[in-house]
Structures are given as structure tokens and as C-alpha cells.
Scaffold this motif. Structure first.
Motif, PDB file in Angstrom:
ATOM      1  N   LYS A 174       0.792  -1.221  -0.004  1.00  0.00           N
ATOM      2  CA  LYS A 174      -0.026   0.053   0.092  1.00  0.00           C
ATOM      3  C   LYS A 174       0.828   1.294  -0.083  1.00  0.00           C
ATOM      4  O   LYS A 174       0.820   2.318  -0.936  1.00  0.00           O
ATOM      5  N   SER A 175       1.875   1.289   1.033  1.00  0.00           N
ATOM      6  CA  SER A 175       2.649   2.748   1.035  1.00  0.00           C
ATOM      7  C   SER A 175       3.424   2.574  -0.270  1.00  0.00           C
ATOM      8  O   SER A 175       3.617   3.709  -0.705  1.00  0.00           O
ATOM      9  N   THR A 176       4.077   1.623  -0.766  1.00  0.00           N
ATOM     10  CA  THR A 176       4.644   1.559  -1.952  1.00  0.00           C
ATOM     11  C   THR A 176       3.987   2.360  -3.183  1.00  0.00           C
ATOM     12  O   THR A 176       4.324   3.382  -3.749  1.00  0.00           O
ATOM     13  N   PHE A 187      -2.596  10.156   1.967  1.00  0.00           N
ATOM     14  CA  PHE A 187      -2.505   9.861   3.346  1.00  0.00           C
ATOM     15  C   PHE A 187      -1.842   8.586   3.872  1.00  0.00           C
ATOM     16  O   PHE A 187      -2.331   7.655   3.115  1.00  0.00           O
ATOM     17  N   ASP A 188      -0.895   8.479   4.585  1.00  0.00           N
ATOM     18  CA  ASP A 188      -0.336   7.176   4.992  1.00  0.00           C
ATOM     19  C   ASP A 188      -0.496   6.712   6.242  1.00  0.00           C
ATOM     20  O   ASP A 188       0.297   7.399   7.108  1.00  0.00           O
ATOM     21  N   GLU A 189      -1.612   6.126   6.460  1.00  0.00           N
ATOM     22  CA  GLU A 189      -1.860   5.563   7.752  1.00  0.00           C
ATOM     23  C   GLU A 189      -1.581   6.842   8.766  1.00  0.00           C
ATOM     24  O   GLU A 189      -1.105   6.742  10.030  1.00  0.00           O
ATOM     25  N   PRO A 190      -2.550   8.105   8.668  1.00  0.00           N
ATOM     26  CA  PRO A 190      -2.207   9.103   9.464  1.00  0.00           C
ATOM     27  C   PRO A 190      -2.738   9.056  10.906  1.00  0.00           C
ATOM     28  O   PRO A 190      -2.529  10.044  11.815  1.00  0.00           O
TER      29      PRO A 190
HETATM   30 MG   LIG Z   1       3.008   0.805   4.950  1.00  0.00          MG
END
Ligand SMILES: [Mg+2]
Ligand SMILES: Nc1ncnc2c1ncn2[C@@H]1O[C@H](COP(=O)(O)OP(=O)(O)O)[C@@H](O)[C@H]1O
Lengths: 350, 298
Positions: A43-45, A158-161
């Protein structure tokens, strides 16, 4: 303001790890798209490739119809909220929010106007002169949001904010993010591993697994028609009960409705079960009926979860309110025909 | 905002630390005072000697109280010129040494912060090669490479110049490694946030990295200034003219084997003057790194 189109995007890290294995997603204008999946699924990638922080190994990413593979994060006109907020520790809240605008050569009075109006929206006005270390976790989170909003970008990422906030604050911020995103109308991509956050926030929900999209669509559609056993067990809490079928048969079932020929797994959600002594009208319309023995009871208040052992495997059953049942009790469990899900031997829905 | 406090209510004794008693406090103070006396007495005695005439100094015992020649002695040393070092006034020596020490400290910091920046934040070919190259030079301090370096300075005509005094001492693996270690602790998210905010490499360095390194720079500056101030071997080699000497070299030259030839009162004055700038640097810079230590920036 902008659409985001991913076409067969792949990412191979220098070490040879293929983190994203061909993902295509079309995010409509003003929509909030949530990428959800277990930790390490890419996901982050994927988000960082949209941001331009990570090169795209293959495929294309287009923002507002324009392919952005080759341009950097600054020119993509995106804003990002990071998991650990990434506020500049030596700058006051005001400067943290103004920094991006200054780098873009926005006139001073325009910066001031925008910072102050954003601070007002987020109720940060009294904190503008403080430094990040003088703020609580929730306040830092808001500043990170403010830094994104003040720029008025084409896309929010948004990355797991919310993952560093406590449960109560997380719930509040979830609602707030949703409202802000609606009112600002900025296309957003939101990464989380929390299925509850995903369900409540998403306009478009994308469930990822091992670098691939398992299913995408409206959250409730996914909940009602999970495309695979993976999605079925990931979306919904507690997860769907999955019981193996052997050549269309199921040993523990007292009655089993007609089963599609190639089904290998039977699924039903804990909240779709009914516990009764009398079959009544249900059995007649071809419901599943099986016998289960209660192994544990978890009362939550508004509902109780029964952890049971049925002949085919472990299942969870939700009953409303409090229950008199206790460990060791035998009970018949029903699930209506239309609430049953069947999956093939490859895990795909049939 | 009235938030519930989790601290215990403050009482009259809340300043007391664990195990503190009246006797303990006395003992601690006694030890500290003894320490200060041991360190401070030689300095005080040097000061006393610097305020007496040469005759008084050569006729022991030296008095324990300052004499009446303070103004004369200091005036003579600073502006008059000292015979044994070619009539160069100590003022010139102080200026030379300040230029050299500042040059070394500032030069080392600039070079090492930039090389650490390159090594940590940029991916380029041969990155690790250069890192190891810098690392290996740790094993080659000035003393080891002094002859080839001297030859290079002679060939470049840099004997008796500030450049010759400063440049060979600037390359610093230690400072580069210190900055590298610090930069590695800066979270990747912060770097990425700056990129998203439109900060290019130069802006990131100037607006984010430099302010965050403030404490490190201050501490390093103090250490390197004193390192530069106390250099002996290299200035001895690379200067011939008396007016290019540093104060440490001159101090050595002032002392003759025969007591009678040595102007002890001026030696004492020079010693006193030699320790003033390092002390000033420590006192002035202390504010910066003490504050840095108290308020964690990350
Ligand atoms: Mg991640
Ligand atoms: N910089 C990197 N270099 C090599 N592999 C990486 C890098 N970043 C992430 N990965 C790998 O890529 C996969 C996906 O990571 P990530 O996108 O961070 O997952 P998620 O955000 O879904 O938890 C993981 O297997 C991770 O180990």
C-alpha cells in the motif's frame, strides 16, 4: 479537481523485491479512495509512487489526465500526510504550514491569509506560535493535515495518518477527515490497514493483497459480495466464518441449501447468523442450519459474540444485546440462503 | 485548559534529590572546591607572575598576590614586541592564531557537513567508495603525512601564508563521520515531507538540515577551534617568518635554556593571553549546545 489513474503499475525495489505487481485503479474526481490490506502488501509503496517519492518500475500513473511518471513530487502538486506527521521540528506551526507555499513563491500576504484561514478551519489558531514538540499527538496530526490543506493541492495522499492516535481520537479524526475531504472536494488516496477506517472513509475501497488488487468498489458492495476468501476474512469484524465443503457436502450441517457445483468453501458473517431452537419459517426457504457448541462468550454491550465449535470448524456468531448462553451450551445456528457466500477451490467467489 | 495533573503535589522538599543529606551536601561542595583549587591555582599563579617585573620573578619566592606591573607588562607584550621572537608583538600572534583556529574550525565544519550531506542523502555512483575513502583517512592524521604535505606546500609557495597554515588541517574524517551519524537519525519521512513541500536539495540543506544540526555545529566548533588554537607541529614546520607564528609556537620560542635570557614576565602574559580566546569560545558557545541538549528537537 483531479482524477488519478493507475495503469498496470509495478514496483520492483533495487533488492529485487516486487512490492507492487501490476495495479490498475481509476479514482474519480473528488473521490476518497482507500487502499486497505495487511501490512507489507504494498500500500505505502503504491501511495509513494503516486506521490513521486518512489520511481514507477512499469505502468503509468496519471494525475488529472497527465502522465506524471517522470516528474518529481513538487511538480505533481500533491500533498501528503505522513504516519509520523514529519513536521519540521525547528519550525513553528505557522512556518510548518507556510513552508510549502514559500517554496512555491506564493506572495507573503497570500501565505498569511491561507495559513490563518486553514488554522481556523482546523482550530489551530492558538497553536500557530508553538513548535511541534510543544503539541500533543492529536494536535500534531492536525498540523500535518493543515500543512497539506493550506497548499490546496490537486490530490491528498494519506499514509496511515491516524495509526499513532488513541482509539477515541482516531474515531473523531476519522469523521473530521471525511468531512474536510467532502467540503474541500479534493481527490484523496488514503492508506490504512484498519478495515473499520477503510469502510467508514472510502468512496472507493481497494483491497490489496501481496502487491495485487483483490477487489475494488464501493465499501458496502465489497462487504456484501466479497470477491475472494481473502476479502471476506479481511473486511468485516469479526471476520466472515469460512467452512470447508467436501464435494458440495458439509458434514456438520443439519440442512444445507443447494450448493454451486464447484464451491469449496462456504462463508457467512457472524452478524448474519440466527440462533433459535425452532427452525420456524427459515428452514423452509433453504437456510443453512448447523449445530454448534459454545466455547466462549464475549459480551460487548450492544451485542455479544459467541465463539463456537461446529462440526466443520470454528465459527463466530453475533447475538444482539446480552445473552444467557455460556460455554458448553449446544445450539442450532441458522443462516439465510441469501446471506451465504460460496468460494471455489482457488478462493474466488462462485 | 485545566488538565488533570499526574504529578504529586509540590511540597517544600520537592527539590531534594535521592540520598541528599546535609553532610552529603558539605562533602560534595568540599570535593568540588578542592577540584577547582587544583585546576585554578596554576592559572592564578601564572596571572600573578604576569603582573610582576622580571626582577621579582627571578628572585624567588614569587609573591602570592598580584603585583603592580599589570598595565605595563600587558601593554609591552601586546603592542611593544617581544625580543626573543623577533620583536613581534603578541597582538599579531593572537591575530594569527585566531585566523588559523577560525579557519580550521569553519573550514572543517563546512567541508564535513557538505560531504556528510552528499554521502547520506544522495545516491550516486561510487558513494560507498568515497565513504570508505574518507573513513580510511582517519588513519592518516597530519603527523603521519606531514612530509609529503610539507613538500606540496613548498611547491605551491604556501610557506608563511594563512592558506598554508589552514588548508592541510581542514580535511576531517572525524567531523564527517559525526555529521553522517547525525544525518542518519533524521527520519526519512522528514526528507520526503520537504520534497513534497517543494524543497530542492539546496533548500532542504539550508532550511532543514542546517537548523537541525545547530547543536552539533556548535559543539564541533568549540572542539575544532581549540584543536586549531593548540596546533604545534604543523605551524612550526610551515612558518619561518616570526610575524606568521602562532601563539603556541611563539611561546615555545620565548623560553630560552638560560633563565636570564627569558623574559618570564612576558611569557606569563603571553600564556594568560593564549588561554583567553578558547575560554571565550567555550563560554559564548555553551549557550547554544546547552540549550540544544535541554530541548530535544526531534
Ligand atoms: Mg505502510
Ligand atoms: N525501500 C525498500 N526497499 C526494498 N523493499 C522495500 C522497500 N520498501 C518496502 N519494501 C518492501 O515492499 C513490500 C511492501 O512494503 P510497503 O509498501 O511498505 O507495505 P505496506 O505499506 O502495505 O505495509 C514489503 O515487502 C517491504 O518489505
Amino acid at each position: 479537481m483531479a482524477t488519478v489513474d493507475l495503469k498496470d503499475v509495478r514496483k520492483v525495489y533495487p533488492g529485487g523485491v516486487e512490492a507492487v505487481k501490476g495495479v490498475s485503479i481509476a479514482i474519480p474526481d473528488k473521490a476518497l479512495c482507500v487502499l486497505v490490506g495487511p501490512s507489507g502488501c504494498g500500500k505505502s509503496t503504491l501511495l509513494r509512487m503516486i506521490a513521486g517519492l518512489e520511481t514507477i518500475s512499469a505502468g503509468s500513473c496519471a494525475i488529472d489526465g497527465k502522465v506524471v511518471n517522470a516528474i518529481g513530487p513538487t511538480e505533481r502538486d500533491i500533498a501528503m500526510v505522513f504516519q509520523n506527521y514529519a513536521l519540521y521540528p525547528h519550525m513553528k506551526v505557522y512556518d510548518n504550514m507556510a513552508y510549502g507555499l514559500r517554496n512555491r513563491g506564493t506572495p507573503k500576504d497570500e501565505i498569511d491569509r491561507r495559513v490563518r484561514s486553514t488554522a481556523k478551519t482546523l482550530e489551530l489558531e492558538h497553536l500557530l506560535e508553538r513548535r511541534p514538540r510543544e503539541l500533543s499527538g492529536g494536535q500534531r496530526q492536525r498540523v500535518a493535515m493543515g500543512r497539506a490543506i493550506v497548499r490546496n493541492p490537486k490530490v491528498f495522499l494519506f499514509d496511515e495518518p491516524l495509526s499513532n492516535l488513541d482509539a477515541k481520537l482516531r474515531g473523531q479524526m476519522r469523521v473530521e477527515i471525511k468531512n474536510l475531504q467532502r467540503s474541500l472536494g479534493v481527490t484523496s488516496v488514503y492508506v490504512t490497514h484498519d478495515q473499520l477506517e477503510a469502510m467508514t472513509l472510502a468512496d472507493v475501497l481497494v483491497v490489496m493483497n501481496a502487491g495485487l488488487v483483490e477487489q475494488s468498489g464501493a465499501p458496502l458492495d465489497i462487504y456484501e459480495k466479497p470477491a475472494s476468501t481473502f476479502v471476506a476474512s479481511f473486511i468485516g469484524a469479526p471476520p466472515m466464518n469460512l467452512l470447508p465443503l467436501r464435494s458440495g457436502q458439509f458434514e456438520g450441517a443439519v440442512t444445507l441449501p443447494a450448493v454451486p457445483g464447484n464451491a469449496a468453501t462456504l462463508g457467512f458473517r457472524p452478524e448474519d447468523c440466527e440462533v433459535r431452537v425452532e427452525a420456524g419459517g427459515i428452514a423452509a426457504d433453504g437456510a443453512l442450519r448447523l449445530l454448534a457448541r459454545v466455547e466462549g462468550v464475549e459480551p460487548v454491550g450492544a451485542e455479544s459474540f459467541l465463539y463456537c465449535q461446529a462440526a466443520g470448524g470454528r465459527i463466530v456468531v453475533r447475538v444482539p444485546g446480552r445473552t444467557e448462553l455460556q460455554a458448553g451450551d449446544q445450539l442450532p445456528v441458522f443462516a439465510r440462503r441469501e446471506k451465504l457466500h460460496f468460494f471455489g477451490s482457488d478462493g474466488k467467489r462462485v | 485548559m485545566a488538565e488533570p495533573s499526574t504529578r504529586p503535589p509540590a511540597s517544600g522538599h520537592d527539590k531534594l534529590m535521592i540520598g541528599q543529606s546535609a553532610a552529603g551536601i558539605w562533602l560534595a561542595h568540599a570535593v568540588l572546591i578542592l577540584g577547582i583549587l587544583i585546576v585554578a591555582f596554576p592559572i592564578y599563579y601564572t596571572f600573578v607572575a604576569s603582573t610582576h617585573s622580571l626582577q621579582t620573578i627571578l628572585r624567588p619566592p614569587l609573591p602570592l598576590l598580584p603585583g603592580d606591573r599589570f598595565v605595563e607588562n600587558y601593554w609591552e607584550a601586546l603592542f611593544g614586541g617581544v625580543g626573543r621572537i623577533g620583536g613581534v608583538p603578541v597582538g599579531t600572534l593572537l591575530l594569527n592564531t585566531t585566523i588559523v583556529a577560525l579557519g580550521i574550525a569553519v573550514g572543517k565544519i563546512i567541508i564535513s557537513i557538505l560531504s556528510a550531506y552528499a554521502i547520506v542523502f544522495f545516491r550516486f555512483r561510487g558513494r560507498m567508495f568515497f565513504f570508505w575513502l574518507i573513513f580510511i583517512t582517519l588513519m592518516l592524521p597530519v603527523e603521519v603525512r606531514i612530509l609529503p604535505t610539507y613538500k606540496v606546500m613548498v611547491d605551491l609557495g604556501l610557506i608563511d601564508t594563512y592558506t598554508g597554515l589552514i588548508v592541510p588541517l581542514i580535511a576531517s574524517a572525524t567531523a564527517t563521520l559525526l555529521f553522517r551519524q547525525f544525518f542518519l537519525t533524521i527520519p526519512g519521512e522528514l526528507v520526503e515531507a520537504a520534497r513534497v513541500d517543494g524543497a530542492g536539495p539546496w533548500r532542504f540543506f539550508k532550511d532543514i538540515l542546517l537548523p537541525l544540526s545547530r547543536t552539533n555545529i556548535a559543539a564541533l566548533f568549540v572542539i575544532l577551534f581549540i584543536y586549531g588554537w593548540t596546533q604545534y607541529l604543523w605551524p612550526l614546520l610551515v612558518t619561518n617568518r616570526n610575524d606568521m607564528n602562532t601563539i603556541v609556537i611563539a611561546l615555545k620560542k620565548m623560553i630560552s635554556f638560560a633563565d636570564a635570557d627569558t623574559e618570564w614576565h612576558l611569557v606569563m602574559v603571553t600564556s594568560m593571553l593564549a588561554i583567553v580566546p578558547p575560554i571565550l569560545v567555550v563560554v559564548l558557545m555553551q549557550r547554544w549546545f546547552v540549550r540544544g541538549l535541554v530541548e530535544t528537537e526531534k
